[in-house]
Design an enzyme around this catalytic site. Structure first.
Site, PDB file in Angstrom:
ATOM      1  CE1 TYR A   6    -110.616 -74.811  48.770  1.00  0.00           C
ATOM      2  CE2 TYR A   6    -110.814 -77.132  49.357  1.00  0.00           C
ATOM      3  CZ  TYR A   6    -111.067 -75.800  49.630  1.00  0.00           C
ATOM      4  OH  TYR A   6    -111.751 -75.445  50.788  1.00  0.00           O
TER       5      TYR A   6
ATOM      6  CB  SER B  32    -110.077 -77.149  53.724  1.00  0.00           C
ATOM      7  OG  SER B  32    -110.770 -78.311  53.332  1.00  0.00           O
TER       8      SER B  32
END
Length: 314
Positions: free
Chosen positions: A182, A157
């Protein structure tokens, strides 16, 4: 052979769909593993691959839910796999090894994002454990089935730019930040692909990492409604904000599908992709620390020690 982080001018872009990158590509006889292949962009990836003729295996923590989501799609099968549980990873891998059918591509699409602090196994932070360590153990256990011509695709990501690997505290034992955690897990996805590509080239295997783009999917389940509104993702009524920041799921699935089978990437590997092209290093592309070979090797060693698996490193 290393591949530079620079555009190859693929002709595709942010609005390209998974079906479009496979246009004219016959995947009949190909066998593909897609984690998370029953939801969000993983489901769209499965649909596109199956439509092109591939046989797709979708392991899932909730196999009944996966079977329902995939019902009616020819050539797709399911099995049980919980990436946060290394015993489950080992059991799934043992079943696949017993079946003995090689994989032409492994797409690591499953993941969790910005969840509340959760500990699994020996106290591992859930996002690092699921997004990185579970996939690391899975791919390494499946090494005998990943051979000449195969590709491993790690779905990362743009959020990897939130955090490099926290070498002094990778499990966030000294204060938890869900977005930084994350980001670290997504950096780990990139570094995994960098070093796997280095190790596996001699057996004809190439690896890629990628940013699929911003897509509103069940991945956002842990982000409160009000926070999504504040961040400009959705309106108060829950409808998505109509701007160019978000892709459709069909568009979001394109880069990982392209990474797995595009002939444009033949002979390439170990790079971070976005919008169906090789990304540049820097703002808007990939962070330099995420493609650093030394960092990648260090993370590989740490991951092998934590999981007790090193199928490609031996």
């Amino acid at each position: 052979m290393s591949t530079p982080q620079q555009s190859i001018h693929s002709g595709f872009g942010a609005t390209t769909t998974a079906a479009e990158v496979l246009d004219g590509i016959d995947l009949t006889g190909k066998h593909v593993l897609v984690t998370g292949g029953y939801s969000g962009i993983g489901l769209e990836t499965t649909k596109a691959l199956a439509a092109a003729g591939a046989e797709v295996l979708v392991p899932a923590r909730r196999p009944k839910t996966a079977a329902e989501a995939l019902d009616g799609i020819a050539g797709v099968s399911t099995d049980e796999l919980d990436l946060a549980d290394l015993a489950s990873v080992a059991a799934f891998a043992d079943r696949a090894l017993a079946a003995g059918r090689p994989f032409d591509a492994v797409i690591d699409s499953a993941g969790v994002m910005a969840c509340p602090e959760t500990r699994v196994g020996p106290g591992w932070e859930l996002q690092f454990a699921t997004n990185h360590l579970g996939h690391f153990a899975l791919v390494n256990r499946l090494a005998p089935l990943i051979g000449e011509g195969a590709r491993v695709v790690a779905v990362s990501s743009g959020a990897h730019r939130r955090s490099a690997i926290r070498w002094d505290d990778p499990q966030f034992e000294d204060g938890y930040d869900r977005w930084e955690a994350y980001g670290q897990s997504k950096t780990a996805n990139v570094l995994f692909a960098v070093h796997l590509d280095r190790l596996a080239q001699e057996r004809g295997v190439r690896a890629f990492a990628l940013h699929p783009g911003g897509i509103l999917t069940p991945l956002q389940r842990h982000v409160p409604h009000e926070e999504q509104v504040r961040m400009g993702w959705i309106h108060e009524d829950g409808s998505p904000v109509a701007d160019t920041r978000f892709k459709s799921t069909e568009q979001g699935a394109a880069t990982q599908t392209w990474a797995a089978f595009s002939p444009q990437l033949e002979g390439k590997g170990g790079v971070y992709l976005q919008d169906c092209d090789v990304a540049e290093v820097g703002e808007g592309g990939v962070a330099e620390y995420a493609v650093d070979p030394g960092q990648a090797e260090r993370l590989w060693s740490l991951s092998a020690a934590l999981t007790g698996v090193d199928g490609f490193g031996r």
